[in-house]
Motif scaffolding. Sequence first.
Motif, PDB file in Angstrom:
ATOM      1  N   GLU A  15      -9.185   0.082   4.077  1.00  0.00           N
ATOM      2  CA  GLU A  15      -8.146   0.097   5.104  1.00  0.00           C
ATOM      3  C   GLU A  15      -8.683   0.593   6.437  1.00  0.00           C
ATOM      4  O   GLU A  15      -8.228   0.174   7.503  1.00  0.00           O
ATOM      5  CB  GLU A  15      -6.975   0.965   4.642  1.00  0.00           C
ATOM      6  CG  GLU A  15      -6.041   0.255   3.673  1.00  0.00           C
ATOM      7  CD  GLU A  15      -5.338  -0.923   4.328  1.00  0.00           C
ATOM      8  OE1 GLU A  15      -4.382  -0.715   5.094  1.00  0.00           O
ATOM      9  OE2 GLU A  15      -5.749  -2.070   4.079  1.00  0.00           O
ATOM     10  N   PHE A  20       0.819  -1.210   0.000  1.00  0.00           N
ATOM     11  CA  PHE A  20       0.000   0.000   0.000  1.00  0.00           C
ATOM     12  C   PHE A  20       0.861   1.272   0.000  1.00  0.00           C
ATOM     13  O   PHE A  20       0.560   2.228  -0.692  1.00  0.00           O
ATOM     14  CB  PHE A  20      -0.923   0.024   1.222  1.00  0.00           C
ATOM     15  CG  PHE A  20      -1.996  -1.016   1.179  1.00  0.00           C
ATOM     16  CD1 PHE A  20      -3.198  -0.782   0.522  1.00  0.00           C
ATOM     17  CD2 PHE A  20      -1.814  -2.242   1.799  1.00  0.00           C
ATOM     18  CE1 PHE A  20      -4.192  -1.744   0.481  1.00  0.00           C
ATOM     19  CE2 PHE A  20      -2.797  -3.218   1.761  1.00  0.00           C
ATOM     20  CZ  PHE A  20      -3.990  -2.970   1.106  1.00  0.00           C
ATOM     21  N   ILE A  28      -0.957   6.329   0.298  1.00  0.00           N
ATOM     22  CA  ILE A  28      -1.342   5.844  -1.027  1.00  0.00           C
ATOM     23  C   ILE A  28      -1.642   6.980  -2.002  1.00  0.00           C
ATOM     24  O   ILE A  28      -1.806   6.732  -3.206  1.00  0.00           O
ATOM     25  CB  ILE A  28      -2.557   4.892  -0.958  1.00  0.00           C
ATOM     26  CG1 ILE A  28      -3.782   5.605  -0.383  1.00  0.00           C
ATOM     27  CG2 ILE A  28      -2.227   3.656  -0.148  1.00  0.00           C
ATOM     28  CD1 ILE A  28      -5.030   4.752  -0.393  1.00  0.00           C
TER      29      ILE A  28
END
Length: 249
Positions: free
Chosen positions: A197, A105, A109
């Motif tokens: 997430e 990730f 990001i």
Amino acid sequence: MAEEDGGCGVRVICRFRPFNKRELSEQVAGSENVRVEFDPPFRVVIHQLLGKHEFVFDAIFSPEESQQAIYAKAARKTIDDVLAGFNGTIFAYGQTGAGKSFTMFGPDISTPDLKGIIPRAMEHIFTQIASDTKGTEWTVKCSFLEIYNEQIHDLLNPTSTNLQVRESPGRGVYVGDLKEDYVNTEEEVITLLKTGETARTVAFTEMNSVSSRSHSLFMVQVEQKLSDGTVKSGKLNLIDLAGSEKVRK
């Protein structure tokens, strides 16, 4: 298989992430007795008081390697294969704090220098779509799940838990009732990643203050309807495995 050989088979790549701020500030007893020697592109040697240990991989990356370099050398060919109509999988394995989520990730990001393999893969896909001049009709859909305590949870629909793995002649193996979102831009994918997430199971450990305690799987299905009516489809599986240690560590 190395990229220069023209294919992308199963490869095992070892990435040594950079030290974080906590590690740089700590004094670890005995650390002066351990030295890591990088001998790219395939070999790394660990020197200790009692001798040395040599390890050989399909590729190694030292802490100085950038996120972009990791993607270009370790992941790009797999995404090219998916765009050509094949299936591909990239997964990160290692102990807690080894840098799995950092690699897949990235610490951010949305920041170009910091984003990891997953956001870079989506940028790659949509760049390819934007450059298409053959009149291809593209469809991209994503799903995001975690496996925690042997149960499957939908990270894009957190109320959907304990999902079941199913199999059918038409679809093959799939997860029943898993939400699939159609996306048109890289920005839409980033929003999905942030949503997923947020719902993922994490815990504080001595190795990592926000250690992922679940396996996560981000799936991307890319379908192309060509001008002659034929259809080409490829599936990309991007996996961030949990560390195998107990949370108290």
